[in-house]
Write a protein that holds these residues in place. Sequence first.
Motif, mmCIF file in Angstrom:
data_model
loop_
_atom_site.group_PDB
_atom_site.id
_atom_site.type_symbol
_atom_site.label_atom_id
_atom_site.label_comp_id
_atom_site.label_asym_id
_atom_site.label_seq_id
_atom_site.Cartn_x
_atom_site.Cartn_y
_atom_site.Cartn_z
ATOM 1 N N VAL A 165 -22.721 53.238 51.532
ATOM 2 C CA VAL A 165 -21.352 53.200 51.018
ATOM 3 C C VAL A 165 -20.684 51.842 51.200
ATOM 4 O O VAL A 165 -20.130 51.276 50.252
ATOM 5 N N THR A 166 -20.719 51.297 52.412
ATOM 6 C CA THR A 166 -20.019 50.037 52.686
ATOM 7 C C THR A 166 -20.835 49.149 53.622
ATOM 8 O O THR A 166 -21.763 49.597 54.291
ATOM 9 N N ASN B 16 -13.609 34.805 59.656
ATOM 10 C CA ASN B 16 -13.559 35.737 58.534
ATOM 11 C C ASN B 16 -14.512 36.903 58.751
ATOM 12 O O ASN B 16 -15.435 36.837 59.562
ATOM 13 N N SER B 17 -14.281 37.952 58.006
ATOM 14 C CA SER B 17 -15.222 39.065 57.957
ATOM 15 C C SER B 17 -15.580 39.331 56.507
ATOM 16 O O SER B 17 -14.900 38.875 55.581
ATOM 17 N N TRP B 18 -16.665 40.061 56.324
ATOM 18 C CA TRP B 18 -17.081 40.459 54.977
ATOM 19 C C TRP B 18 -16.966 41.970 54.891
ATOM 20 O O TRP B 18 -17.552 42.692 55.700
ATOM 21 N N ARG B 19 -16.196 42.435 53.915
ATOM 22 C CA ARG B 19 -15.918 43.862 53.747
ATOM 23 C C ARG B 19 -16.294 44.247 52.317
ATOM 24 O O ARG B 19 -15.572 43.919 51.376
ATOM 25 N N TYR B 20 -17.398 44.931 52.194
ATOM 26 C CA TYR B 20 -17.970 45.164 50.866
ATOM 27 C C TYR B 20 -18.163 46.657 50.608
ATOM 28 O O TYR B 20 -18.730 47.374 51.445
ATOM 29 N N ILE B 21 -17.681 47.123 49.473
ATOM 30 C CA ILE B 21 -17.888 48.507 49.057
ATOM 31 C C ILE B 21 -19.082 48.536 48.115
ATOM 32 O O ILE B 21 -19.032 47.981 47.008
ATOM 33 N N ALA B 22 -20.163 49.165 48.558
ATOM 34 C CA ALA B 22 -21.390 49.211 47.765
ATOM 35 C C ALA B 22 -21.369 50.336 46.738
ATOM 36 O O ALA B 22 -22.022 50.261 45.697
#
Length: 344
Positions: A109-110, A306-312
């Motif tokens: 999911v993410t 920074n962060s990486w926030r990804y919705i797959a």
Amino acid sequence: MKKIITIEDKLQWTNYIKRALHYDFYHTWYYHSLDKTGFPILFVYEENQNFIAFPLLKRNIPGSDFFDFTSVYGYTGPISNLDFKVLEDDFMEGFKASFIEYLQTGQNVTVFSRLHPFFDQERLMGKFSGVHANGKTVAIDLTTTIEEQRSVYRKSVKEKIRRLRKRDYLVKVSNDISDARIFADIYIENMQRVGAKEYYFFSESYFVNLLASDEFDSKLFLVYKDGEPISGAVVVCTDEIMQVHLLATKTKYLNESPAKLLTDEITVIGRQLGYKYFNLGGGVNFKEDNLFGWKMGFSKLCFEFNSWRYIANNDLYNSLLEEKAIDNTANIDFFPLYRNPVMA
């Protein structure tokens, strides 16, 4: 070509980490083996002799058959045998396509990953959506002279360090692994005082194993007053960077601020060992709070964190929010929202 290296394959994992141009101890096999919150994997994308490796923790999403990914506590993100500043566009696009393909092979999911403030990973992760500004970290430049370094200390910091030295507070680097218990006791008292979450209550064996690892150089610094250890820090040195992984002070000595003397003495050792930066980190949750202000008392050199926030999978993500009656437009700095304990 892609490959997924699991935590069972220490040799392959370690081989890629050691071949990277830059890496931190947070990327290592050993540090990932300590984490029990998920199943560690190393995603590797390779073209000829060049690679990008991305360590992550795969977790089951409670109450579902779905999964998401996160990073270990600390600064991680992808690493490579090449400088991120000069990665060719085709290589980065190949990594992106390969990683997305991997995510689509399961009910994933993410992905959430903290990025490293020193490694310019944003150029690569910008190929995706989801690079998020979290705040700043404070660092001390160890390539300057110690006189230049101390000249920018806040006046109150200089005065406190001077008084501590005058009152015979001493900083020592411990070479005795049994001293891990001493620090563990100080650290646990510190966590109890601040009401930390259970996740941060590490066992004595955690400290012993951390200091004994052969994948990075961990040092235990202790501050003594009249022969009593009253403060300490586990400092991990990797590549060109040294950083405090954990620091704590006995409650009865907090007003004396022995951690200020400790910080100054760590930089002296760091210079002797040839490190370029001493990373102090940021504030609590990387806010510009009192802790951040304390660190700024030593240096004005800051790096973006920074962060990486990804919705797959948007459909699965939205369905999880609907199950918990969470508004996906809510202005809340937490990702993924369905794991927010306040909204559970």
